[in-house]
Write a protein that holds these residues in place. Sequence first.
Motif, mmCIF file in Angstrom:
data_model
loop_
_atom_site.group_PDB
_atom_site.id
_atom_site.type_symbol
_atom_site.label_atom_id
_atom_site.label_comp_id
_atom_site.label_asym_id
_atom_site.label_seq_id
_atom_site.Cartn_x
_atom_site.Cartn_y
_atom_site.Cartn_z
ATOM 1 N N ARG A 1 0.814 -1.213 0.000
ATOM 2 C CA ARG A 1 0.000 0.000 0.000
ATOM 3 C C ARG A 1 0.847 1.263 0.000
ATOM 4 N NH1 ARG A 1 -5.123 1.066 3.426
ATOM 5 N NH2 ARG A 1 -5.464 2.509 1.678
ATOM 6 N N MET A 2 1.939 1.219 -0.754
ATOM 7 C CA MET A 2 2.623 2.460 -1.060
ATOM 8 C C MET A 2 1.732 3.298 -1.982
ATOM 9 S SD MET A 2 5.381 2.424 0.606
ATOM 10 C CE MET A 2 6.587 1.329 1.362
ATOM 11 N N TYR A 3 0.929 2.619 -2.759
ATOM 12 C CA TYR A 3 -0.125 3.196 -3.579
ATOM 13 C C TYR A 3 -1.355 2.310 -3.407
ATOM 14 C CZ TYR A 3 4.166 4.795 -5.906
ATOM 15 O OH TYR A 3 5.413 5.287 -6.171
ATOM 16 N N PRO B 1 9.081 -11.713 9.123
ATOM 17 C CA PRO B 1 7.770 -11.399 8.546
ATOM 18 C C PRO B 1 7.090 -12.637 7.964
ATOM 19 C CG PRO B 1 9.492 -10.813 7.005
ATOM 20 C CD PRO B 1 10.189 -11.284 8.247
ATOM 21 N N ASP B 2 5.768 -12.581 7.832
ATOM 22 C CA ASP B 2 5.018 -13.673 7.214
ATOM 23 C C ASP B 2 5.161 -13.666 5.696
ATOM 24 O OD1 ASP B 2 3.563 -14.838 9.576
ATOM 25 O OD2 ASP B 2 2.876 -12.759 9.713
ATOM 26 N N SER C 1 -0.532 -3.046 10.750
ATOM 27 C CA SER C 1 -0.539 -4.510 10.768
ATOM 28 C C SER C 1 -0.126 -5.074 9.405
ATOM 29 C CB SER C 1 -1.923 -5.028 11.155
ATOM 30 O OG SER C 1 -2.899 -4.668 10.186
ATOM 31 N N LEU C 2 -0.491 -4.392 8.319
ATOM 32 C CA LEU C 2 -0.110 -4.855 6.981
ATOM 33 C C LEU C 2 1.399 -4.811 6.816
ATOM 34 C CD1 LEU C 2 -0.797 -5.613 4.016
ATOM 35 C CD2 LEU C 2 -0.923 -3.150 3.550
ATOM 36 N N ARG C 3 1.984 -3.680 7.159
ATOM 37 C CA ARG C 3 3.418 -3.513 6.912
ATOM 38 C C ARG C 3 4.268 -4.255 7.939
ATOM 39 N NH1 ARG C 3 2.823 2.851 5.042
ATOM 40 N NH2 ARG C 3 1.806 2.350 3.045
ATOM 41 N N ASP C 4 3.705 -4.520 9.110
ATOM 42 C CA ASP C 4 4.410 -5.384 10.066
ATOM 43 C C ASP C 4 4.487 -6.812 9.560
ATOM 44 O OD1 ASP C 4 5.106 -3.503 11.918
ATOM 45 O OD2 ASP C 4 3.366 -3.822 13.211
#
Length: 642
Positions: free
Chosen positions: A424-426, A531-532, A447-450
């Motif tokens: 979600r950089m864009y 990370p996952d 939570s997405l970027r983690d």
Amino acid sequence: MDVPADDDPFEAQRERASNPMRRLFDEYGRERSGTFAVGVAASVFARVLDLLPPLMLGIAVDAIFLNESEFSLPLVPDRWLPTDPETQFWLVVGIVLFSFLGGAVLHWFRNWGWNRFAQYVQHAIRTDTYDAMQRLNMTFFADKQTGEMMSVLSNDVNRLERFLNDGLNSAFRLGVMVVGIAALLFWMNWQLAIVALLPVPLIALFTYQFVKTIQPKYADVRSTVGQVNSRLENNLGGIQVIKTSNTESYEADRVEEVSGDYFDANWGAIETRIKFFPGLRVLAGLGFALTFTIGGLWVFRGEGPWLFTGTLRPGEFVTFILYSQRFIWPMAQFGQIINMYQRAYASAARVFGLMDEDAGIEERPDAAELVVDDGRVDYDDVTFGYGDETILDGVSFTAEGGDTVALVGPTGAGKSTALKLLLRMYDVDDGAIRVDGQDVRDVTLASLRDTIGYVSQETFLFYGTVRENITYGAFEASDEDVVAAAKAAEAHEFVTNLPDGYDTMVGERGVKLSGGQRQRLAIARAMLRDPDILILDEATSDVDTETEMLIQRSLDRLTADRTTFVIAHRLSTVKDADQIVVLDDGEVVERGSHEDLLATDGLYASLWSVQAGEIDDLPAEFVERATDRGARAETDGATTDQ
């Protein structure tokens, strides 16, 4: 020279800022209203005490030394005052001493209050502006240079602090002086007070014209100083390229050009300023000379000259001259305050315009935490573009949990963009990207970027130690975890050979380390976060074969049991991927394993033949399209998308 509006990278933001100075006080001043009140109150009372000595001097001359009037003090009943001249004299001395000593204490409180207030606002605005800036999407940063943004965070914020500390402080101080002195002048002799105030309308008109002239000039100055900062930042960052290209003279000329633009813009403002202030002094001086002439004739003749009536005692005249001088010069100094205000206004407009910039990536109010079970990632008919240019068109593929998916294709095919959409950089224009069935737009950004680790080709290391760079994003990690991550990334051995081991300073952007060493520290950083989902964007493209072998061993450990996306031009590094997705002009043109794609004899097979050195038998269409892509790259400039 006037700088065109298009040359100001923050022109759009500046024009959107509404009432920036009012916002400065509403949003930041209210939180420190106590220190502001201390500064204002101390300014008022300190200036009131400053007005006492000239008044006491006039009273002493007329009532004590010349005995031309009764000894009296404003607002003090006569029955409280002594009748003996010597006692009256010592009372005057005591009041004068009190005014100086009390004024000194009040000036300390004044400086403390204003400085404390200004420093707090400066700190709060700088941190808020930086936080707002770092949350903007990548499109914003693609259009701005680092030096231009540094100009806002440094120069503009500092200019606001100077106005709050010096300009606003002086405005209150001079305001009290002007109002207080004007009241005393009318109290002593209203006719002569009118004479002393005659220059005021002219000064006000002169100042108004100055403001109209200087405001656009300061906007030009703010624009050009950003360009200078950007040019210097670019050149210092690329100093190695400049030296190896032997282009010092060329870059010196470019710096001279932007510095010349700043010189012209700044000198235009200076010329206006240096004409304004002497003009104010002339008006102020004429007013003082007229007051002295009429008052002097009045005392000398013992009666009012021309249309003036009544008497003017010598002590009153001395006090009047001292006050009128103190009154006229502050009026002239208001021009400097307005000058500071105009500079601060231009800076506040840029700061708040930047704060108000649309972040582009908004987190929905009901966004949930991303929960990853398998790590399955689905691209469902994803379309995305920059402006009118379509980068991805109807891209669909699935990465099963734990699989390694390679994205390959010619330069500019949209590979990096596709994975930046996952982070979600864009945001996608159409379609959706899902992680275990959850649309990435429906979950929190944190939570997405983690959940996702990212290792890029251009490894960035912060100024600090090796340990601080490995633990970046996992700040609470233990020393044992750091060493384990470094060992897994094949970095522990070279780190222990550094002068201070894990406490070795890596220098600005890691310049003290080789490219391979920096890359392995980046991999260790990703391993420590565990990370996952993992994204590897050309992680081994700029290293030698031996270093690539070491890094590839690190990556094999890192990609085990986690969903991994790999972008690669060097196809030998991804031939064992579970799935290879081939992109061309933003579309998925092939998908499958290495063997399947070679058997298809399509774009992937042609790319493989190029890297294997088998270029004689390439399809004519492939060569023609490669030529077209190269021509577009030269026309549009070097592309950053892979």
